[in-house]
Design an enzyme around this catalytic site. Sequence first.
Site, PDB file in Angstrom:
ATOM      1  N   TYR A  52       0.825  -1.211   0.000  1.00  0.00           N
ATOM      2  CA  TYR A  52       0.000   0.000   0.000  1.00  0.00           C
ATOM      3  C   TYR A  52       0.864   1.268   0.000  1.00  0.00           C
ATOM      4  CZ  TYR A  52      -4.146  -2.804   0.215  1.00  0.00           C
ATOM      5  OH  TYR A  52      -5.131  -3.698  -0.128  1.00  0.00           O
ATOM      6  N   ARG A  55       1.704   1.928  -3.580  1.00  0.00           N
ATOM      7  CA  ARG A  55       0.557   2.453  -4.339  1.00  0.00           C
ATOM      8  C   ARG A  55       0.258   3.897  -3.936  1.00  0.00           C
ATOM      9  NH1 ARG A  55      -3.964  -1.989  -3.707  1.00  0.00           N
ATOM     10  NH2 ARG A  55      -5.161  -0.477  -4.896  1.00  0.00           N
ATOM     11  N   GLN A  87     -15.260   2.019  -5.997  1.00  0.00           N
ATOM     12  CA  GLN A  87     -14.520   0.954  -5.311  1.00  0.00           C
ATOM     13  C   GLN A  87     -13.040   1.322  -5.240  1.00  0.00           C
ATOM     14  OE1 GLN A  87     -15.957  -3.177  -6.873  1.00  0.00           O
ATOM     15  NE2 GLN A  87     -16.488  -1.689  -8.430  1.00  0.00           N
ATOM     16  N   HIS A 105     -14.590   1.181  -0.643  1.00  0.00           N
ATOM     17  CA  HIS A 105     -13.457   0.334  -0.246  1.00  0.00           C
ATOM     18  C   HIS A 105     -12.346   1.146   0.434  1.00  0.00           C
ATOM     19  CE1 HIS A 105     -14.632  -3.060  -3.310  1.00  0.00           C
ATOM     20  NE2 HIS A 105     -15.419  -3.016  -2.263  1.00  0.00           N
ATOM     21  N   GLY A 171     -16.193   0.601 -15.589  1.00  0.00           N
ATOM     22  CA  GLY A 171     -14.834   0.087 -15.383  1.00  0.00           C
ATOM     23  C   GLY A 171     -14.676  -0.864 -14.223  1.00  0.00           C
ATOM     24  N   THR A 172     -15.620  -1.793 -14.083  1.00  0.00           N
ATOM     25  CA  THR A 172     -15.480  -2.788 -13.014  1.00  0.00           C
ATOM     26  C   THR A 172     -15.834  -4.170 -13.555  1.00  0.00           C
ATOM     27  OG1 THR A 172     -16.230  -3.476 -10.807  1.00  0.00           O
ATOM     28  CG2 THR A 172     -17.757  -2.118 -12.064  1.00  0.00           C
ATOM     29  N   SER A 173     -15.093  -5.182 -13.100  1.00  0.00           N
ATOM     30  CA  SER A 173     -15.243  -6.534 -13.657  1.00  0.00           C
ATOM     31  C   SER A 173     -16.475  -7.251 -13.126  1.00  0.00           C
ATOM     32  CB  SER A 173     -13.999  -7.363 -13.318  1.00  0.00           C
ATOM     33  OG  SER A 173     -13.851  -7.444 -11.911  1.00  0.00           O
ATOM     34  N   LEU A 198     -14.706  -1.772 -20.720  1.00  0.00           N
ATOM     35  CA  LEU A 198     -13.886  -2.177 -21.861  1.00  0.00           C
ATOM     36  C   LEU A 198     -14.456  -3.414 -22.536  1.00  0.00           C
ATOM     37  CD1 LEU A 198     -11.278  -1.245 -23.216  1.00  0.00           C
ATOM     38  CD2 LEU A 198     -10.014  -2.804 -21.729  1.00  0.00           C
ATOM     39  N   ALA A 215     -13.086   3.900 -20.973  1.00  0.00           N
ATOM     40  CA  ALA A 215     -13.851   4.849 -20.158  1.00  0.00           C
ATOM     41  C   ALA A 215     -13.613   6.284 -20.616  1.00  0.00           C
ATOM     42  CB  ALA A 215     -13.484   4.694 -18.682  1.00  0.00           C
TER      43      ALA A 215
HETATM   44  C1  BJW Z   1     -11.663  -0.779 -18.409  1.00  0.00           C
HETATM   45  C2  BJW Z   1     -10.509  -0.115 -18.890  1.00  0.00           C
HETATM   46  C3  BJW Z   1     -10.708   1.124 -19.517  1.00  0.00           C
HETATM   47  C4  BJW Z   1      -9.889  -1.959 -17.989  1.00  0.00           C
HETATM   48  N1  BJW Z   1     -11.944   1.614 -19.625  1.00  0.00           N
HETATM   49  N2  BJW Z   1     -12.878  -0.278 -18.546  1.00  0.00           N
HETATM   50  C5  BJW Z   1     -18.471 -15.974  -2.726  1.00  0.00           C
HETATM   51  C6  BJW Z   1     -19.549 -15.455  -3.435  1.00  0.00           C
HETATM   52  C7  BJW Z   1     -19.930 -14.114  -3.295  1.00  0.00           C
HETATM   53  C8  BJW Z   1     -19.230 -13.272  -2.443  1.00  0.00           C
HETATM   54  C9  BJW Z   1     -18.163 -13.798  -1.755  1.00  0.00           C
HETATM   55  C10 BJW Z   1     -17.797 -15.129  -1.882  1.00  0.00           C
HETATM   56  N3  BJW Z   1     -16.726 -15.342  -1.075  1.00  0.00           N
HETATM   57  C11 BJW Z   1     -16.411 -14.175  -0.469  1.00  0.00           C
HETATM   58  C12 BJW Z   1     -17.285 -13.236  -0.866  1.00  0.00           C
HETATM   59  C13 BJW Z   1     -17.296 -11.791  -0.458  1.00  0.00           C
HETATM   60  C14 BJW Z   1     -16.104 -11.051  -1.008  1.00  0.00           C
HETATM   61  C15 BJW Z   1     -16.018 -11.255  -2.526  1.00  0.00           C
HETATM   62  O1  BJW Z   1     -16.719 -10.628  -3.291  1.00  0.00           O
HETATM   63  N4  BJW Z   1     -15.127 -12.134  -2.979  1.00  0.00           N
HETATM   64  C16 BJW Z   1     -15.009 -12.420  -4.403  1.00  0.00           C
HETATM   65  C17 BJW Z   1     -13.571 -12.737  -4.736  1.00  0.00           C
HETATM   66  C18 BJW Z   1     -15.983 -13.535  -4.764  1.00  0.00           C
HETATM   67  N5  BJW Z   1     -16.313  -9.637  -0.704  1.00  0.00           N
HETATM   68  C19 BJW Z   1     -15.949  -9.120   0.451  1.00  0.00           C
HETATM   69  O2  BJW Z   1     -15.338  -9.764   1.280  1.00  0.00           O
HETATM   70  C20 BJW Z   1     -16.360  -7.697   0.699  1.00  0.00           C
HETATM   71  N6  BJW Z   1     -17.002  -7.577   1.968  1.00  0.00           N
HETATM   72  C21 BJW Z   1     -18.172  -8.205   2.209  1.00  0.00           C
HETATM   73  O3  BJW Z   1     -18.722  -8.905   1.365  1.00  0.00           O
HETATM   74  O4  BJW Z   1     -18.668  -7.942   3.459  1.00  0.00           O
HETATM   75  C22 BJW Z   1     -19.869  -8.608   3.844  1.00  0.00           C
HETATM   76  C23 BJW Z   1     -21.117  -7.923   3.393  1.00  0.00           C
HETATM   77  C24 BJW Z   1     -22.324  -8.517   3.674  1.00  0.00           C
HETATM   78  C25 BJW Z   1     -23.516  -7.916   3.269  1.00  0.00           C
HETATM   79  C26 BJW Z   1     -23.495  -6.698   2.617  1.00  0.00           C
HETATM   80  C27 BJW Z   1     -22.316  -6.096   2.381  1.00  0.00           C
HETATM   81  C28 BJW Z   1     -21.131  -6.706   2.759  1.00  0.00           C
HETATM   82  C29 BJW Z   1     -15.157  -6.778   0.728  1.00  0.00           C
HETATM   83  C30 BJW Z   1     -14.500  -6.665  -0.613  1.00  0.00           C
HETATM   84  C31 BJW Z   1     -13.243  -5.821  -0.504  1.00  0.00           C
HETATM   85  C32 BJW Z   1     -12.523  -5.729  -1.844  1.00  0.00           C
HETATM   86  N7  BJW Z   1     -11.288  -5.080  -1.655  1.00  0.00           N
HETATM   87  C33 BJW Z   1     -10.453  -4.814  -2.805  1.00  0.00           C
HETATM   88  C34 BJW Z   1      -9.120  -4.281  -2.248  1.00  0.00           C
HETATM   89  C35 BJW Z   1      -9.367  -2.872  -1.657  1.00  0.00           C
HETATM   90  C36 BJW Z   1      -8.130  -2.131  -1.415  1.00  0.00           C
HETATM   91  C37 BJW Z   1      -7.204  -2.126  -2.591  1.00  0.00           C
HETATM   92  O5  BJW Z   1      -7.479  -1.454  -3.616  1.00  0.00           O
HETATM   93  O6  BJW Z   1      -6.184  -2.772  -2.457  1.00  0.00           O
HETATM   94  O7  BJW Z   1     -11.057  -3.845  -3.662  1.00  0.00           O
HETATM   95  S1  BJW Z   1     -10.212  -6.214  -3.892  1.00  0.00           S
HETATM   96  C38 BJW Z   1     -10.170  -5.288  -5.374  1.00  0.00           C
HETATM   97  O8  BJW Z   1     -11.286  -5.674  -6.226  1.00  0.00           O
HETATM   98  C39 BJW Z   1     -10.420  -3.821  -4.960  1.00  0.00           C
HETATM   99  C40 BJW Z   1     -11.395  -3.378  -6.016  1.00  0.00           C
HETATM  100  O9  BJW Z   1     -12.110  -2.249  -5.554  1.00  0.00           O
HETATM  101  C41 BJW Z   1     -12.240  -4.600  -6.245  1.00  0.00           C
HETATM  102  C42 BJW Z   1     -12.992  -4.614  -7.540  1.00  0.00           C
HETATM  103  O10 BJW Z   1     -12.123  -4.612  -8.648  1.00  0.00           O
HETATM  104  P1  BJW Z   1     -12.531  -3.803  -9.940  1.00  0.00           P
HETATM  105  O11 BJW Z   1     -12.562  -2.360  -9.658  1.00  0.00           O
HETATM  106  O12 BJW Z   1     -13.747  -4.389 -10.537  1.00  0.00           O
HETATM  107  O13 BJW Z   1     -11.237  -4.071 -10.865  1.00  0.00           O
HETATM  108  P2  BJW Z   1     -10.937  -5.282 -11.860  1.00  0.00           P
HETATM  109  O14 BJW Z   1      -9.486  -5.251 -12.164  1.00  0.00           O
HETATM  110  O15 BJW Z   1     -11.484  -6.540 -11.371  1.00  0.00           O
HETATM  111  O16 BJW Z   1     -11.757  -4.911 -13.179  1.00  0.00           O
HETATM  112  C43 BJW Z   1     -11.443  -3.793 -13.982  1.00  0.00           C
HETATM  113  C44 BJW Z   1     -12.441  -3.723 -15.135  1.00  0.00           C
HETATM  114  O17 BJW Z   1     -12.158  -2.541 -15.875  1.00  0.00           O
HETATM  115  C45 BJW Z   1     -12.339  -4.895 -16.111  1.00  0.00           C
HETATM  116  O18 BJW Z   1     -13.647  -5.386 -16.415  1.00  0.00           O
HETATM  117  C46 BJW Z   1     -11.705  -4.284 -17.360  1.00  0.00           C
HETATM  118  O19 BJW Z   1     -12.169  -4.857 -18.565  1.00  0.00           O
HETATM  119  C47 BJW Z   1     -12.146  -2.843 -17.259  1.00  0.00           C
HETATM  120  N8  BJW Z   1     -11.240  -1.885 -17.890  1.00  0.00           N
HETATM  121  N9  BJW Z   1      -9.428  -0.825 -18.630  1.00  0.00           N
HETATM  122  C48 BJW Z   1     -13.027   0.946 -19.205  1.00  0.00           C
HETATM  123  N10 BJW Z   1      -9.678   1.871 -20.035  1.00  0.00           N
END
Ligand code: BJW
Length: 234
Positions: A52, A55, A87, A105, A171-173, A198, A215
């Site tokens: 971190y 970053r 996020q 986040h 821009g989220t997967s 994308l 985006a």
């Molecule tokens: C472009 C582009 C361009 C590229 N133009 N587009 C099983 C089933 C369901 C859920 C779970 C499960 N097991 C565990 C869970 C829960 C878990 C979870 O979801 N896990 C998954 C792996 C399945 N979630 C949690 O634990 C969360 N908390 C939780 O659920 O609490 C309980 C709750 C209960 C009830 C209500 C609410 C809550 C917490 C999640 C925390 C995520 N943290 C991170 C790290 C944060 C700090 C850091 O940045 O280091 O957050 S992980 C990481 O992923 C980060 C991001 O915010 C997050 C999402 O990623 P994002 O933004 O989508 O990025 P990418 O890389 O995945 O995608 C980028 C996209 O952009 C792509 O599609 C590209 O194509 C596109 N793109 N260039 C437009 N130029």
Amino acid sequence: MRIVVLTGAGISAESGVPTFRDADGLWEGHRVEDVATPEAFELRPRMVQEFYDARRAALAGVEPNPAHRALARLEEVLGDDLFLVTQNIDDLHERGGAQRVHHMHGELLKALCRACGSRLAWQDALVDFPPCPGCGLPELRPDVVWFGEMPYGMDDIYAQLRTADLFVSIGTSGAVYPAAGFVQLAAGARVRTLELNLEPSEGSHFFTESRHGRAGDLVPVWVDEVLALVGNPG
Ligand code: BJW
């Protein structure tokens, strides 16, 4: 018109901030799932702090892009009728001019004290565990939401999603919950939904409409369309 916009790493990609799950989405060889957990912090605190710290330091070398600036333009016109939830833990929305950003986040430029719960503005490295300015204990961690932790502001986000006219995901997967479920929640409340990404995200089929591209190209065009609809005073 009341609009909820959700942004993810893709909106900052053209600013030079790596995404998490694209081909080049490894952070210094770490999968985000291996470092963004409370368990990783317990086992390898220096490694996680260094991840971190690197970053945070890299933020100084990146700038907001046309997508961030277009959303700020939209906020200027819609005011509280735009609910911008990100996020992302970078500050590119704010530097692009947005004033009401909901960081579900957390934020790289904040530290959270594990002892007293203080959340503080923070610019420096945390790897040497400096004392918390609130309680003096060396318990500061990045104020970011790791897997298994509760994202910030969920009640507010859910309330906004249920009562919006439009939900837009940029821009989220769609791989990480609860954000990945917002489209279904909005659709269930008969809110129109639009994806700007994308490529099709994991939940692409849930959206009323999807547009695929960069985006920086898609968001300014969509913002112009909305401003034409609502009557842009500018
Ligand atoms: C472009 C582009 C361009 C590229 N133009 N587009 C099983 C089933 C369901 C859920 C779970 C499960 N097991 C565990 C869970 C829960 C878990 C979870 O979801 N896990 C998954 C792996 C399945 N979630 C949690 O634990 C969360 N908390 C939780 O659920 O609490 C309980 C709750 C209960 C009830 C209500 C609410 C809550 C917490 C999640 C925390 C995520 N943290 C991170 C790290 C944060 C700090 C850091 O940045 O280091 O957050 S992980 C990481 O992923 C980060 C991001 O915010 C997050 C999402 O990623 P994002 O933004 O989508 O990025 P990418 O890389 O995945 O995608 C980028 C996209 O952009 C792509 O599609 C590209 O194509 C596109 N793109 N260039 C437009 N130029």
